[in-house]
Design an enzyme around this catalytic site. Structure first.
Site, mmCIF file in Angstrom:
data_model
loop_
_atom_site.group_PDB
_atom_site.id
_atom_site.type_symbol
_atom_site.label_atom_id
_atom_site.label_comp_id
_atom_site.label_asym_id
_atom_site.label_seq_id
_atom_site.Cartn_x
_atom_site.Cartn_y
_atom_site.Cartn_z
ATOM 1 N N GLU A 40 36.247 44.264 42.146
ATOM 2 C CA GLU A 40 36.246 42.897 41.612
ATOM 3 C C GLU A 40 37.681 42.375 41.555
ATOM 4 O O GLU A 40 38.603 43.093 41.197
ATOM 5 C CB GLU A 40 35.630 42.889 40.217
ATOM 6 C CG GLU A 40 35.495 41.500 39.602
ATOM 7 C CD GLU A 40 34.845 41.534 38.225
ATOM 8 O OE1 GLU A 40 34.300 40.489 37.811
ATOM 9 O OE2 GLU A 40 34.877 42.592 37.567
ATOM 10 N N LYS A 109 28.928 35.550 40.608
ATOM 11 C CA LYS A 109 28.635 36.320 39.400
ATOM 12 C C LYS A 109 27.707 35.544 38.477
ATOM 13 O O LYS A 109 27.993 34.413 38.075
ATOM 14 C CB LYS A 109 29.937 36.667 38.687
ATOM 15 C CG LYS A 109 29.821 37.720 37.599
ATOM 16 C CD LYS A 109 31.217 38.110 37.098
ATOM 17 C CE LYS A 109 31.180 39.280 36.147
ATOM 18 N NZ LYS A 109 32.548 39.689 35.736
ATOM 19 N N CYS A 150 30.021 43.385 38.484
ATOM 20 C CA CYS A 150 30.466 43.898 37.201
ATOM 21 C C CYS A 150 29.483 43.651 36.047
ATOM 22 O O CYS A 150 28.489 44.344 35.926
ATOM 23 C CB CYS A 150 31.850 43.335 36.868
ATOM 24 S SG CYS A 150 32.750 44.310 35.616
#
Length: 293
Positions: A40, A109, A150
């Site tokens: 990331e 995300k 994540c």
């Protein structure tokens, strides 16, 4: 399928990072990798100020170079994530390139990382980023893959949607920190692998104690049985792992969790339950996923 996780120490600029990425991709190719995965924010420090400073378009020099290297090295590349500028907003976005250098997937995300632990980590992604709404899959010669970033891993609904879409592995560019990493990193990957009977592939930055956001590192792969296949420590390095995709079907036959789901029970209206989600899954926007057999 051989996948290489490039646990790199992130430099201050995209220009510096692309040089490091090229070096690591060369090594991954030499180790026989079919796919390389980056962490990331592989282009800049994990800081809100850097997200604004280095926000880039989909055809930026950094991402264009990533596509060219995928073609040059004949690798599938999951290009970590970058701050993507689009429609006047900034997203934490990951791009996937095939071995011909073509972009075959993009994930923004879905869950923004806002954390405030007294005596521990404080960070607010929502100060800069806009959340995406993507359930992202892509096809490869080795099977169908899912892609999340994540904090997305903490929400089992998203991984379940990917599982129901037929993915055999979920790729996770990530950057857990020194508060959440020791507590939840390995646990999260083992849980999502076990729940959905898939490989989980998590690539993190190497630890840099001088950075404002200190990453936990420990890039890892877990298998459909929930076991850790391999894991790095906190230092910079490459983890190359062979994934046997037949393992997915074998585990699902031995322990058919997905077939045992009680969709008749889960899809009841909220009014008929106590203490369950306020969303009526039977009529909500995700109903067609949850109702799949």
């Amino acid at each position: 399928m051989k996948v290489s996780l490039l646990q790199m120490k992130t430099a201050l600029t995209p220009e510096e990072n692309i040089v490091k990425i090229r070096e690591m991709l060369q090594q991954a190719k030499a180790e026989g990798a079919d796919m390389a995965v980056l962490p990331e924010m592989c282009c800049c420090p994990y800081e809100n100020s850097a997200f604004v400073q280095f926000a880039m378009l989909w055809n930026s020099p950094f991402l264009t170079e990533m596509a060219e290297m995928a073609k040059e090295f004949g690798l599938y590349i999951v290009a970590g994530s970058v701050p993507l500028a689009s429609d006047g907003k900034i997203y934490n976005a990951s791009f996937v390139y095939n071995d011909k250098g073509e972009c075959i997937a993009k994930h923004r995300k879905t869950h923004l990382f806002d954390i405030n632990v007294p005596g521990g980590q404080y960070f607010m992604e929502s100060d800069t980023f806009t959340a995406g709404k993507d359930v992202t899959t892509f096809n490869t010669p080795w099977g169908k893959m899912g892609l999340i970033i994540c904090y997305d891993i903490r929400f089992p609904e998203l991984s379940r949607l990917l599982s129901l879409e037929g993915v055999q592995a979920i790729i996770v560019p990530a950057a857990f920190n020194m508060t959440t990493g020791p507590a939840h990193w390995e646990l999260s990957f083992r849980m999502r692998a076990l729940d959905n009977q898939v490989f989980m592939v998590g690539c993190a930055p190497a630890r840099d104690m001088e950075s404002s956001y200190t990453a936990w590192g420990h890039s890892m792969v877990t298998d459909p049985w929930g076991a850790v296949v391999a894991q790095l420590d906190e230092t910079e390095g490459i983890l190359t792992v062979e994934l046997d995709m037949t393992r997915v079907d074998a585990v699902r036959q031995q322990l058919p969790l997905l077939k045992h789901r009680r969709t008749d029970m889960y899809d009841v209206p909220y009014e008929a339950t106590i203490g369950r989600t306020q969303r009526n899954l039977a009529g909500g926007p995700l109903a067609h996923y949850y109702n799949k057999e």
